[in-house]
Design an enzyme around this catalytic site. Structure first.
Site, PDB file in Angstrom:
ATOM      1  CG  ASP A  67      -0.300  -0.558   2.470  1.00 15.97           C
ATOM      2  OD1 ASP A  67       0.931  -0.417   2.611  1.00 15.97           O
ATOM      3  OD2 ASP A  67      -1.002  -1.139   3.305  1.00 15.97           O
ATOM      4  CG  ASP A 136      -9.317  -0.661  11.467  1.00 11.57           C
ATOM      5  OD1 ASP A 136      -8.407  -1.444  11.097  1.00 11.57           O
ATOM      6  OD2 ASP A 136      -9.574   0.403  10.883  1.00 11.57           O
ATOM      7  CG  HIS A 138      -6.249  -1.780   8.562  1.00 15.12           C
ATOM      8  ND1 HIS A 138      -6.368  -0.545   9.157  1.00 15.12           N
ATOM      9  CD2 HIS A 138      -4.926  -2.081   8.651  1.00 15.12           C
ATOM     10  CE1 HIS A 138      -5.186  -0.134   9.576  1.00 15.12           C
ATOM     11  NE2 HIS A 138      -4.289  -1.048   9.292  1.00 15.12           N
ATOM     12  CD  GLU A 143      -8.793   1.605   7.643  1.00 16.20           C
ATOM     13  OE1 GLU A 143      -8.887   0.601   8.383  1.00 16.20           O
ATOM     14  OE2 GLU A 143      -8.122   2.605   7.952  1.00 16.20           O
TER      15      GLU A 143
HETATM   16  C1  F6R Z   1       0.915  -1.072   6.154  1.00 10.67           C
HETATM   17  C2  F6R Z   1      -0.130  -2.085   6.345  1.00 10.67           C
HETATM   18  C3  F6R Z   1      -1.027  -1.997   7.530  1.00 10.67           C
HETATM   19  C4  F6R Z   1      -0.256  -2.250   8.831  1.00 10.67           C
HETATM   20  C5  F6R Z   1      -1.184  -2.112  10.018  1.00 10.67           C
HETATM   21  C6  F6R Z   1      -0.488  -2.371  11.324  1.00 10.67           C
HETATM   22  O1  F6R Z   1       1.657  -1.360   4.994  1.00 10.67           O
HETATM   23  O2  F6R Z   1      -0.264  -2.953   5.554  1.00 10.67           O
HETATM   24  O3  F6R Z   1      -2.051  -2.945   7.394  1.00 10.67           O
HETATM   25  O4  F6R Z   1       0.279  -3.538   8.787  1.00 10.67           O
HETATM   26  O5  F6R Z   1      -1.739  -0.831  10.017  1.00 10.67           O
HETATM   27  O6  F6R Z   1       0.472  -1.392  11.531  1.00 10.67           O
HETATM   28  P1  F6R Z   1       1.551  -1.557  12.697  1.00 10.67           P
HETATM   29  O7  F6R Z   1       2.370  -2.716  12.340  1.00 10.67           O
HETATM   30  O8  F6R Z   1       2.342  -0.276  12.661  1.00 10.67           O
HETATM   31  O9  F6R Z   1       0.790  -1.747  13.958  1.00 10.67           O
END
Ligand code: F6R
Length: 261
Positions: A67, A136, A138, A143
């Site tokens: 992403d 959440d 995702h 989302e």
């Molecule tokens: C970012 C991504 C997101 C993160 C998620 C958890 O490339 O794919 O799904 O993996 O927001 O983020 P952290 O690891 O910072 O808690």
């Protein structure tokens, strides 16, 4: 789906890095799908240590981005392109032209999304996709209530995700973009192996819904239940709300050595 419960984030990083190393020994030009954020850092550190010690050569690996923020210049230190150059490409000795990702600065965002989705398929598909999970539920930046069949497209981040990510922007939520390009859930499910890593208590509810809840768009990560080869690696804190934790531990202890993740 296999659920592996490890003592802490470092152990999680080691086990996932070993799965990646095994893949690279078998297929040196494997296409690794990588996530950003805090969770995967121990994986990248452990894999870089293996490269430095000569346990694996990652120089022919190809890297695909999951992403990207919309509107952040590519050279911005928090664009995911910059983050992955710093945390993955350089430490693993992977040349910049072995990297693919969506163009978050494109004028025609839908076209940039379609181009990236096609490029992933034309590259032969992702061999191993590493995923984190949002508080959440995702994956990527799909989302809650993202279509389970979605392809790469623009999404609006929830306020919670922007709050969670403000730490990368000096704690200032105003600096966190509202929009991202993310591989869709349908796109992610095409990877040959999904590895979802979850660490910390803050992920416990989302992980329980992912592993033991129904497959439901309200928890996008639950879509990995549909994948024939999905592995969840969770530390004790993230696994603390799993009702079947005892069974998961038992299955892992009794797993044949040759099987890997
Ligand atoms: C970012 C991504 C997101 C993160 C998620 C958890 O490339 O794919 O799904 O993996 O927001 O983020 P952290 O690891 O910072 O808690």
């Amino acid at each position: 789906m296999e659920v592996v419960i490890v003592p802490d984030a470092k152990a999680g990083g080691e086990i996932v890095a070993e799965a990646m190393a095994r893949l690279l020994r078998r297929k040196p030009d494997a296409l690794l799908g990588v996530a950003t954020g805090s969770t995967p850092l121990p994986v990248y550190e452990a894999l870089a240590a293996k490269v430095r010690s000569g346990a694996v050569d990652a120089s022919r690996a190809r890297i695909a981005q999951l992403d990207e923020y919309v509107g952040l210049p590519a050279e911005h230190p928090e664009s995911y392109r910059s983050v992955l150059r710093r945390e993955v490409l350089e430490p693993l000795g992977i040349p910049a032209d072995s990297f693919m990702g969506p163009d978050g600065t494109a004028e025609d965002v839908p076209e940039a999304c379609a181009v990236y989705d096609r490029a992933l398929a034309e590259a032969g598909g992702v061999d191993l996709q590493l995923l984190g999970i949002g508080t959440d539920g995702h994956i990527g930046f799909n989302e809650p209530c993202s279509s389970l069949a979605s392809r790469t497209r623009i999404k609006t981040l929830t306020e919670q995700t922007r709050v969670d990510n403000a730490r990368f922007f000096g704690g200032d939520i105003e600096q966190v973009p509202h929009h991202v390009i993310t591989q869709g859930i349908g796109t992610i499910l095409q990877a040959r192996h999904l590895v979802l890593l979850a660490t910390g208590e803050g992920k416990a509810d989302a992980l329980a819904a992912t592993v033991e809840g129904p497959v439901a768009a309200v928890c996008p990560a639950s879509a990995i239940q549909l994948h024939p080869h999905a592995t969840v690696v969770a530390d004790e804190a993230a696994a603390s709300k799993l009702k079947l934790a005892g069974y998961f531990r038992y299955a892992y202890v009794n797993k044949p050595d040759w099987q890997g993740l």
